[in-house]
Design a protein around this motif. Structure first.
Motif, PDB file in Angstrom:
ATOM      1  N   ARG A   2      23.863  85.657  21.585  1.00  0.00           N
ATOM      2  CA  ARG A   2      24.337  85.158  22.741  1.00  0.00           C
ATOM      3  C   ARG A   2      25.068  83.499  22.574  1.00  0.00           C
ATOM      4  O   ARG A   2      24.458  82.841  21.831  1.00  0.00           O
ATOM      5  CB  ARG A   2      23.343  84.752  23.827  1.00  0.00           C
ATOM      6  N   LYS A  57      25.998  79.732  23.174  1.00  0.00           N
ATOM      7  CA  LYS A  57      25.635  78.616  24.245  1.00  0.00           C
ATOM      8  C   LYS A  57      26.664  78.116  24.807  1.00  0.00           C
ATOM      9  O   LYS A  57      27.873  78.675  24.881  1.00  0.00           O
ATOM     10  CB  LYS A  57      25.165  77.455  23.110  1.00  0.00           C
ATOM     11  N   GLY A  64      22.809  72.869  26.534  1.00  0.00           N
ATOM     12  CA  GLY A  64      22.081  73.858  25.559  1.00  0.00           C
ATOM     13  C   GLY A  64      21.764  75.123  26.052  1.00  0.00           C
ATOM     14  O   GLY A  64      21.244  75.906  25.316  1.00  0.00           O
ATOM     15  N   ASP A  65      21.900  75.454  27.206  1.00  0.00           N
ATOM     16  CA  ASP A  65      21.422  76.640  27.774  1.00  0.00           C
ATOM     17  C   ASP A  65      22.420  77.743  27.463  1.00  0.00           C
ATOM     18  O   ASP A  65      23.345  77.499  27.226  1.00  0.00           O
ATOM     19  CB  ASP A  65      21.409  76.644  29.351  1.00  0.00           C
ATOM     20  N   ASP A  66      21.881  78.897  27.612  1.00  0.00           N
ATOM     21  CA  ASP A  66      22.608  79.992  27.066  1.00  0.00           C
ATOM     22  C   ASP A  66      23.673  80.401  28.196  1.00  0.00           C
ATOM     23  O   ASP A  66      23.248  80.024  29.373  1.00  0.00           O
ATOM     24  CB  ASP A  66      21.835  81.175  26.873  1.00  0.00           C
ATOM     25  N   ASP A 115      28.256  75.433  25.453  1.00  0.00           N
ATOM     26  CA  ASP A 115      29.608  74.673  24.751  1.00  0.00           C
ATOM     27  C   ASP A 115      30.520  75.619  24.021  1.00  0.00           C
ATOM     28  O   ASP A 115      31.495  75.682  23.884  1.00  0.00           O
ATOM     29  CB  ASP A 115      29.138  73.652  23.989  1.00  0.00           C
ATOM     30  N   GLU A 116      29.899  76.651  23.303  1.00  0.00           N
ATOM     31  CA  GLU A 116      30.395  77.675  22.610  1.00  0.00           C
ATOM     32  C   GLU A 116      31.318  78.561  23.550  1.00  0.00           C
ATOM     33  O   GLU A 116      32.638  78.816  23.069  1.00  0.00           O
ATOM     34  CB  GLU A 116      29.618  78.697  21.642  1.00  0.00           C
TER      35      GLU A 116
END
Length: 212
Positions: free
Chosen positions: A89, A91, A209-211, A93-94
């Motif tokens: 999964r 994050k 920082g959450d998924d 930002d990704e």
């Protein structure tokens, strides 16, 4: 599936069976293969070989993946069929950077600014400026240039982009965005970014920082 692999060993030999296993392992590690990358020719040829397609597709189907192939653009890869398949999964930002890449790729394709094999050539600084214009203008989900580069590097390890060396004088690098980016991001990358920005403005976003 063991019987299918054994049949390939009997009919085509141990070397071809080994190449087949290596190709499957490559997709499990990297998700995508692009024929233009170094040392990927054998993997790509195995994945596109009609003799192996039933075994490859059957293996990944049993694991919950769908195999995608594009002979013209010369890539192949896998995506999860259901949400319970354990692909890593991303994050938040990704996910945002992937959507920015996809939106930029689609915009360039729309105006015909595309290279062979549906590749869009751009630069690190152009993409980072695009990110700031699309997402960061209201101060939401701020990603530093260093983190942006890290995410691009991670995307390159999946075969989604090719990032060149940093030009020390220009402090920039060439980035080749590959057509698989649309498969990963979906067909509505720009709309998804706009929805994210609106949620940020309304104070409804989750922490960076959450998924996602």
């Amino acid at each position: 599936m063991l019987s299918e692999f054994e049949a390939i060993e009997r009919t085509l030999g141990m070397e071809k069976a080994s190449d087949l296993r290596k190709a499957i392992h490559f997709l499990l590690r990297r998700q995508f293969v692009f024929a233009g990358d170094p040392r990927t020719g054998t993997v790509f040829n195995i994945l596109m070989d009609s003799r192996f397609k039933p075994v490859i597709d059957g293996f990944f189907d049993s694991c919950g993946y769908r195999v995608h192939r594009d002979a013209e653009a010369q890539w192949a890869g896998i995506t999860a069929v259901g949400e319970d398949v354990p692909l890593p999964r991303m994050k938040l930002d990704e996910t945002i950077v992937i959507l920015v890449l996809a939106a930029h790729w689609q915009d360039e394709v729309n105006v015909g600014a595309v290279e062979d094999r549906a590749i869009v050539i751009t630069t690190l600084n152009t993409l980072f400026d695009r990110y700031k214009d699309m997402v960061q203008s209201n101060g939401s989900s701020s990603i530093s240039l260093t983190r942006f580069r890290e995410i691009l590097k991670e995307a390159s390890q999946r075969g989604l982009v090719d990032v060149g060396d940093i030009d020390a004088e220009a402090q920039d690098a060439e980035v080749a965005i590959r057509p698989m980016i649309k498969l990963i991001s979906g067909g509505d990358a720009l709309q998804r970014i706009e929805r994210f920005v609106r949620s940020q403005e309304a104070g409804l976003s989750v922490a960076g920082g959450d998924d996602a």
